[in-house]
Design a protein around this motif. Structure first.
Motif, PDB file in Angstrom:
ATOM      1  N   ALA A   1       6.944   7.623  -4.182  1.00 25.27           N
ATOM      2  CA  ALA A   1       7.998   6.761  -4.748  1.00 25.27           C
ATOM      3  C   ALA A   1       9.327   7.513  -4.787  1.00 25.27           C
ATOM      4  O   ALA A   1      10.387   6.939  -4.508  1.00 25.27           O
ATOM      5  N   GLU A   2       9.267   8.784  -5.112  1.00 22.77           N
ATOM      6  CA  GLU A   2      10.496   9.587  -5.140  1.00 22.77           C
ATOM      7  C   GLU A   2      11.058   9.779  -3.734  1.00 22.77           C
ATOM      8  O   GLU A   2      12.276   9.711  -3.530  1.00 22.77           O
ATOM      9  N   ALA A   3      10.179   9.975  -2.771  1.00 18.00           N
ATOM     10  CA  ALA A   3      10.631  10.097  -1.380  1.00 18.00           C
ATOM     11  C   ALA A   3      11.278   8.791  -0.924  1.00 18.00           C
ATOM     12  O   ALA A   3      12.313   8.799  -0.240  1.00 18.00           O
ATOM     13  N   LEU A   4      10.695   7.674  -1.320  1.00 18.92           N
ATOM     14  CA  LEU A   4      11.232   6.367  -0.933  1.00 18.92           C
ATOM     15  C   LEU A   4      12.623   6.149  -1.525  1.00 18.92           C
ATOM     16  O   LEU A   4      13.506   5.597  -0.864  1.00 18.92           O
TER      17      LEU A   4
ATOM     18  N   GLY B   1       0.801  -1.226   0.000  1.00 20.52           N
ATOM     19  CA  GLY B   1       0.000   0.000   0.000  1.00 20.52           C
ATOM     20  C   GLY B   1       0.834   1.276   0.000  1.00 20.52           C
ATOM     21  O   GLY B   1       0.312   2.370   0.170  1.00 20.52           O
ATOM     22  N   PHE B   2       2.108   1.147  -0.178  1.00 20.12           N
ATOM     23  CA  PHE B   2       3.041   2.266  -0.274  1.00 20.12           C
ATOM     24  C   PHE B   2       4.174   1.888  -1.208  1.00 20.12           C
ATOM     25  O   PHE B   2       4.654   0.773  -1.106  1.00 20.12           O
ATOM     26  N   PRO B   3       4.633   2.751  -2.103  1.00 20.64           N
ATOM     27  CA  PRO B   3       4.109   4.087  -2.418  1.00 20.64           C
ATOM     28  C   PRO B   3       2.818   4.008  -3.238  1.00 20.64           C
ATOM     29  O   PRO B   3       2.551   3.018  -3.894  1.00 20.64           O
ATOM     30  N   ARG B   4       2.060   5.082  -3.165  1.00 22.74           N
ATOM     31  CA  ARG B   4       0.785   5.155  -3.866  1.00 22.74           C
ATOM     32  C   ARG B   4       0.725   6.365  -4.788  1.00 22.74           C
ATOM     33  O   ARG B   4      -0.259   6.557  -5.482  1.00 22.74           O
ATOM     34  N   THR B   5       1.756   7.173  -4.762  1.00 22.34           N
ATOM     35  CA  THR B   5       1.860   8.318  -5.674  1.00 22.34           C
ATOM     36  C   THR B   5       3.319   8.403  -6.131  1.00 22.34           C
ATOM     37  O   THR B   5       4.210   7.846  -5.467  1.00 22.34           O
TER      38      THR B   5
ATOM     39  N   ALA C   1       8.822   0.262 -14.043  1.00 19.72           N
ATOM     40  CA  ALA C   1       9.230  -0.444 -15.269  1.00 19.72           C
ATOM     41  C   ALA C   1      10.460   0.251 -15.860  1.00 19.72           C
ATOM     42  O   ALA C   1      11.434  -0.401 -16.259  1.00 19.72           O
ATOM     43  N   THR C   2      10.430   1.567 -15.871  1.00 23.27           N
ATOM     44  CA  THR C   2      11.550   2.362 -16.387  1.00 23.27           C
ATOM     45  C   THR C   2      12.825   2.074 -15.607  1.00 23.27           C
ATOM     46  O   THR C   2      13.922   2.106 -16.146  1.00 23.27           O
ATOM     47  N   ARG C   3      12.667   1.776 -14.317  1.00 22.04           N
ATOM     48  CA  ARG C   3      13.832   1.498 -13.475  1.00 22.04           C
ATOM     49  C   ARG C   3      14.182   0.021 -13.448  1.00 22.04           C
ATOM     50  O   ARG C   3      15.004  -0.421 -12.637  1.00 22.04           O
ATOM     51  N   ASN C   4      13.537  -0.767 -14.328  1.00 24.89           N
ATOM     52  CA  ASN C   4      13.772  -2.216 -14.409  1.00 24.89           C
ATOM     53  C   ASN C   4      13.538  -2.971 -13.104  1.00 24.89           C
ATOM     54  O   ASN C   4      14.239  -3.932 -12.795  1.00 24.89           O
ATOM     55  N   LYS C   5      12.554  -2.518 -12.330  1.00 24.29           N
ATOM     56  CA  LYS C   5      12.259  -3.178 -11.057  1.00 24.29           C
ATOM     57  C   LYS C   5      10.952  -3.958 -11.116  1.00 24.29           C
ATOM     58  O   LYS C   5      10.621  -4.676 -10.180  1.00 24.29           O
TER      59      LYS C   5
ATOM     60  N   ASN D   1     -14.436   5.730  -5.404  1.00 25.74           N
ATOM     61  CA  ASN D   1     -13.391   6.756  -5.257  1.00 25.74           C
ATOM     62  C   ASN D   1     -12.001   6.144  -5.192  1.00 25.74           C
ATOM     63  O   ASN D   1     -11.059   6.642  -5.808  1.00 25.74           O
ATOM     64  N   ARG D   2     -11.864   5.050  -4.423  1.00 23.16           N
ATOM     65  CA  ARG D   2     -10.548   4.439  -4.261  1.00 23.16           C
ATOM     66  C   ARG D   2     -10.016   3.924  -5.594  1.00 23.16           C
ATOM     67  O   ARG D   2      -8.827   4.039  -5.886  1.00 23.16           O
ATOM     68  N   LEU D   3     -10.919   3.355  -6.413  1.00 22.99           N
ATOM     69  CA  LEU D   3     -10.487   2.839  -7.717  1.00 22.99           C
ATOM     70  C   LEU D   3     -10.097   3.988  -8.649  1.00 22.99           C
ATOM     71  O   LEU D   3      -9.138   3.885  -9.425  1.00 22.99           O
ATOM     72  N   ASP D   4     -10.837   5.075  -8.531  1.00 21.09           N
ATOM     73  CA  ASP D   4     -10.549   6.254  -9.331  1.00 21.09           C
ATOM     74  C   ASP D   4      -9.191   6.854  -8.935  1.00 21.09           C
ATOM     75  O   ASP D   4      -8.357   7.190  -9.789  1.00 21.09           O
ATOM     76  N   VAL D   5      -8.971   6.952  -7.637  1.00 21.18           N
ATOM     77  CA  VAL D   5      -7.688   7.448  -7.122  1.00 21.18           C
ATOM     78  C   VAL D   5      -6.550   6.530  -7.577  1.00 21.18           C
ATOM     79  O   VAL D   5      -5.484   6.996  -7.998  1.00 21.18           O
ATOM     80  N   TYR D   6      -6.810   5.230  -7.527  1.00 16.94           N
ATOM     81  CA  TYR D   6      -5.789   4.277  -7.979  1.00 16.94           C
ATOM     82  C   TYR D   6      -5.419   4.551  -9.438  1.00 16.94           C
ATOM     83  O   TYR D   6      -4.242   4.661  -9.782  1.00 16.94           O
ATOM     84  N   ALA D   7      -6.441   4.658 -10.300  1.00 20.67           N
ATOM     85  CA  ALA D   7      -6.185   4.836 -11.732  1.00 20.67           C
ATOM     86  C   ALA D   7      -5.403   6.129 -11.994  1.00 20.67           C
ATOM     87  O   ALA D   7      -4.477   6.142 -12.804  1.00 20.67           O
ATOM     88  N   ARG D   8      -5.747   7.201 -11.281  1.00 21.06           N
ATOM     89  CA  ARG D   8      -5.106   8.481 -11.546  1.00 21.06           C
ATOM     90  C   ARG D   8      -3.742   8.622 -10.885  1.00 21.06           C
ATOM     91  O   ARG D   8      -2.797   9.109 -11.490  1.00 21.06           O
ATOM     92  N   GLN D   9      -3.637   8.191  -9.612  1.00 17.94           N
ATOM     93  CA  GLN D   9      -2.432   8.499  -8.844  1.00 17.94           C
ATOM     94  C   GLN D   9      -1.461   7.337  -8.678  1.00 17.94           C
ATOM     95  O   GLN D   9      -0.257   7.549  -8.579  1.00 17.94           O
ATOM     96  N   THR D  10      -1.993   6.099  -8.596  1.00 15.66           N
ATOM     97  CA  THR D  10      -1.106   4.979  -8.286  1.00 15.66           C
ATOM     98  C   THR D  10      -0.661   4.210  -9.532  1.00 15.66           C
ATOM     99  O   THR D  10       0.502   3.822  -9.638  1.00 15.66           O
ATOM    100  N   ALA D  11      -1.574   4.026 -10.495  1.00 15.19           N
ATOM    101  CA  ALA D  11      -1.215   3.276 -11.708  1.00 15.19           C
ATOM    102  C   ALA D  11       0.027   3.833 -12.430  1.00 15.19           C
ATOM    103  O   ALA D  11       0.801   3.053 -13.000  1.00 15.19           O
ATOM    104  N   PRO D  12       0.264   5.148 -12.406  1.00 13.09           N
ATOM    105  CA  PRO D  12       1.500   5.658 -13.034  1.00 13.09           C
ATOM    106  C   PRO D  12       2.782   5.053 -12.457  1.00 13.09           C
ATOM    107  O   PRO D  12       3.835   5.100 -13.089  1.00 13.09           O
TER     108      PRO D  12
END
Ligand code: ADP
Ligand code: ZN
Length: 207
Positions: free
Chosen positions: A93-96, A85-89, A178-182, A161-172
């Motif tokens: 992820a950048e903070a992590l 459940g983390f990171p979600r934005t 993927a870009t970081r090969n992880k 709402n949670r699914l909408d938030v997921y699609a907008r904020q977490t799916a990216p």
């Protein structure tokens, strides 16, 4: 081993996290569980977070980053940990990335219609177990005997709402890792045990 479990609400992150943490002897860090524990204890942080969670919105990044930063420094994380459940934005992820290096990100991919059915029928126990009403008919936990309950944010409107938030904020984050090969994606439409078999194939040598 340091892992992230990525996936929509209801993807089965919690169920897989419990199994992985046991099998590989690493700490299970769930920001959702941590926030709910704070709500239950009535802490200031809990009161603050509750207003967001009840609406299906994300708790502000600083709050959850603070929780994770604290937690990964603890003794039980020396052998590694799994973030659920983390990171979600992207900001989280950048903070992590500034805090630590992650080995693998497992993306549990589940179809949208499957997710809605899972969440609406989900029943929880205080001990961390969860059940689905289609396969579990009792209202007490098989593991510890406590009474099962439905999570306050598992109602239809909040789930939307949670699914909408997921699609907008977490799916990216899928592209981010993927870009970081992880990133490794597993098919989360299968049963808990089948998904876990696939997860073990991914993590196999990492033990
Ligand atoms: P689910 O993945 O089923 O939505 P969680 O238990 O992970 O359940 O999260 C429940 C709620 O807690 C989220 O909807 C959100 O309000 C809050 N939350 C949990 N983790 C985070 C996070 N990393 N960032 C912001 N909010 C979070
Ligand atoms: Zn229980």
């Amino acid at each position: 081993m340091k892992l992230i479990l990525l996936g929509a609400p209801g993807a089965g992150k919690g169920s897989q996290a419990t199994k992985i943490s046991k099998e590989y002897g690493i700490a299970h860090i769930s920001t959702g569980d941590a926030l709910r524990a704070n709500i239950k204890e009535g802490t200031e942080l809990g009161k603050f977070a509750k207003s967001y969670i009840d609406k299906g919105q994300l708790v502000p990044d600083e709050v959850v980053v603070g929780i994770v930063a604290d937690r990964i420094g603890k003794e039980d994380c020396r052998n590694g940990f799994l973030l659920d459940g983390f990171p979600r934005t992207v900001a989280q992820a950048e903070a992590l990335e500034k805090l630590t290096d992650i080995d693998v990100v497992i993306n549990i991919d589940v179809d949208f219609d499957v997710i809605t059915g899972r969440i609406s029928g989900r029943r929880m126990c205080e001990c961390g177990e969860s059940y689905h009403i289609s396969t579990y008919k009792s209202d007490v936990c098989a593991k510890c005997g406590k009474k099962l309950y439905q999570r306050a944010d598992d109602n239809e409107e909040t789930v939307k709402n949670r699914l909408d938030v997921y699609a907008r904020q977490t799916a990216p984050l899928i592209d981010f890792y993927a870009t970081r090969n992880k990133l490794v994606t597993v098919d989360g439409n299968k049963s808990i045990d089948e998904v876990f078999e696939d997860v073990k194939k991914v993590l196999g040598g990492n033990r």
